[in-house]
Scaffold this motif. Structure first.
Motif, PDB file in Angstrom:
ATOM      1  N   ALA A  32       0.857  -1.185   0.000  1.00 25.60           N
ATOM      2  CA  ALA A  32       0.000   0.000   0.000  1.00 25.60           C
ATOM      3  C   ALA A  32       0.892   1.234   0.000  1.00 25.60           C
ATOM      4  N   VAL A  33       0.333   2.342  -0.432  1.00 26.38           N
ATOM      5  CA  VAL A  33       1.056   3.605  -0.403  1.00 26.38           C
ATOM      6  C   VAL A  33       0.799   4.251   0.955  1.00 26.38           C
ATOM      7  N   ILE A  34       1.850   4.751   1.573  1.00 25.04           N
ATOM      8  CA  ILE A  34       1.714   5.444   2.856  1.00 25.04           C
ATOM      9  C   ILE A  34       0.854   6.687   2.627  1.00 25.04           C
ATOM     10  N   PRO A  35      -0.163   6.899   3.443  1.00 26.22           N
ATOM     11  CA  PRO A  35      -1.006   8.088   3.278  1.00 26.22           C
ATOM     12  C   PRO A  35      -0.167   9.368   3.250  1.00 26.22           C
ATOM     13  N   GLY A  36      -0.461  10.213   2.281  1.00 29.22           N
ATOM     14  CA  GLY A  36       0.279  11.457   2.098  1.00 29.22           C
ATOM     15  C   GLY A  36       1.442  11.338   1.131  1.00 29.22           C
ATOM     16  N   ARG A  37       1.754  10.125   0.699  1.00 28.17           N
ATOM     17  CA  ARG A  37       2.882   9.896  -0.217  1.00 28.17           C
ATOM     18  C   ARG A  37       2.422   9.562  -1.633  1.00 28.17           C
ATOM     19  N   GLU A  38       1.159   9.748  -1.933  1.00 30.15           N
ATOM     20  CA  GLU A  38       0.599   9.394  -3.233  1.00 30.15           C
ATOM     21  C   GLU A  38       1.205  10.183  -4.390  1.00 30.15           C
ATOM     22  N   ASP A  39       1.812  11.332  -4.101  1.00 33.57           N
ATOM     23  CA  ASP A  39       2.400  12.174  -5.152  1.00 33.57           C
ATOM     24  C   ASP A  39       3.872  11.870  -5.414  1.00 33.57           C
ATOM     25  N   ALA A  40       4.383  10.772  -4.920  1.00 34.51           N
ATOM     26  CA  ALA A  40       5.806  10.439  -5.046  1.00 34.51           C
ATOM     27  C   ALA A  40       6.145   9.734  -6.360  1.00 34.51           C
ATOM     28  N   GLY A  41       5.254   9.763  -7.327  1.00 36.37           N
ATOM     29  CA  GLY A  41       5.472   9.047  -8.580  1.00 36.37           C
ATOM     30  C   GLY A  41       6.629   9.549  -9.416  1.00 36.37           C
ATOM     31  N   ASP A  42       7.135  10.746  -9.123  1.00 36.19           N
ATOM     32  CA  ASP A  42       8.281  11.273  -9.869  1.00 36.19           C
ATOM     33  C   ASP A  42       9.609  10.711  -9.366  1.00 36.19           C
ATOM     34  N   ASP A  43       9.588  10.077  -8.214  1.00 36.04           N
ATOM     35  CA  ASP A  43      10.802   9.499  -7.632  1.00 36.04           C
ATOM     36  C   ASP A  43      11.242   8.302  -8.478  1.00 36.04           C
ATOM     37  N   PRO A  44      12.481   8.299  -8.980  1.00 32.73           N
ATOM     38  CA  PRO A  44      12.948   7.183  -9.812  1.00 32.73           C
ATOM     39  C   PRO A  44      12.893   5.834  -9.096  1.00 32.73           C
ATOM     40  N   ARG A  45      13.040   5.836  -7.767  1.00 35.49           N
ATOM     41  CA  ARG A  45      12.965   4.577  -7.016  1.00 35.49           C
ATOM     42  C   ARG A  45      11.552   4.004  -7.054  1.00 35.49           C
ATOM     43  N   VAL A  46      10.556   4.899  -7.049  1.00 33.21           N
ATOM     44  CA  VAL A  46       9.165   4.453  -7.125  1.00 33.21           C
ATOM     45  C   VAL A  46       8.885   3.865  -8.501  1.00 33.21           C
ATOM     46  N   ARG A  47       9.383   4.509  -9.527  1.00 33.66           N
ATOM     47  CA  ARG A  47       9.193   3.979 -10.882  1.00 33.66           C
ATOM     48  C   ARG A  47       9.863   2.612 -11.036  1.00 33.66           C
ATOM     49  N   GLU A  48      11.040   2.467 -10.455  1.00 30.82           N
ATOM     50  CA  GLU A  48      11.720   1.173 -10.510  1.00 30.82           C
ATOM     51  C   GLU A  48      10.918   0.117  -9.750  1.00 30.82           C
ATOM     52  N   ALA A  49      10.369   0.494  -8.601  1.00 28.75           N
ATOM     53  CA  ALA A  49       9.543  -0.450  -7.837  1.00 28.75           C
ATOM     54  C   ALA A  49       8.337  -0.882  -8.660  1.00 28.75           C
ATOM     55  N   GLU A  51       8.126  -0.978 -11.952  1.00 29.02           N
ATOM     56  CA  GLU A  51       8.600  -1.842 -13.036  1.00 29.02           C
ATOM     57  C   GLU A  51       8.942  -3.247 -12.543  1.00 29.02           C
ATOM     58  N   ARG A  52       9.444  -3.342 -11.323  1.00 30.02           N
ATOM     59  CA  ARG A  52       9.891  -4.635 -10.795  1.00 30.02           C
ATOM     60  C   ARG A  52       8.841  -5.348  -9.957  1.00 30.02           C
ATOM     61  N   CYS A  53       7.682  -4.747  -9.776  1.00 32.61           N
ATOM     62  CA  CYS A  53       6.611  -5.382  -8.993  1.00 32.61           C
ATOM     63  C   CYS A  53       6.223  -6.694  -9.683  1.00 32.61           C
ATOM     64  N   PRO A  54       6.373  -7.828  -8.998  1.00 33.35           N
ATOM     65  CA  PRO A  54       6.091  -9.108  -9.651  1.00 33.35           C
ATOM     66  C   PRO A  54       4.626  -9.281 -10.066  1.00 33.35           C
ATOM     67  N   SER A  55       3.714  -8.582  -9.408  1.00 35.29           N
ATOM     68  CA  SER A  55       2.297  -8.710  -9.781  1.00 35.29           C
ATOM     69  C   SER A  55       1.821  -7.516 -10.613  1.00 35.29           C
ATOM     70  N   GLN A  56       2.744  -6.585 -10.902  1.00 36.72           N
ATOM     71  CA  GLN A  56       2.410  -5.389 -11.684  1.00 36.72           C
ATOM     72  C   GLN A  56       1.232  -4.643 -11.068  1.00 36.72           C
TER      73      GLN A  56
END
Length: 61
Positions: A32-49, A51-56
């Motif tokens: 789940a996304v931590i409440p208040g962190r929903e706008d973190a989509g620009d973080d390259p680590r989030v994008r990598e997560a 891409e690598r999520c096994p269940s997409q």
């Protein structure tokens, strides 16, 4: 960019929490996304997560 975790797709591998614990958490055994962190989509680590999520289950829009 907003991020979310699709609860219908997530099977609780924990990859997202392992990769970006400042943005993702575990709720009832699923990612789940931590409440208040929903706008973190620009973080390259989030994008990598996403891409690598096994269940997409991570949605970046």
């Amino acid at each position: 960019m907003k991020i979310s975790v699709d609860p219908e797709r997530c099977y609780g591998s924990g990859e997202c929490v392992y990769r970006v614990p400042s943005v993702f958490t575990e709720a009832d055994g699923f990612g789940a996304v931590i409440p208040g962190r929903e706008d973190a989509g620009d973080d390259p680590r989030v994008r990598e997560a996403a891409e690598r999520c096994p269940s997409q289950a991570i949605v970046v829009r």
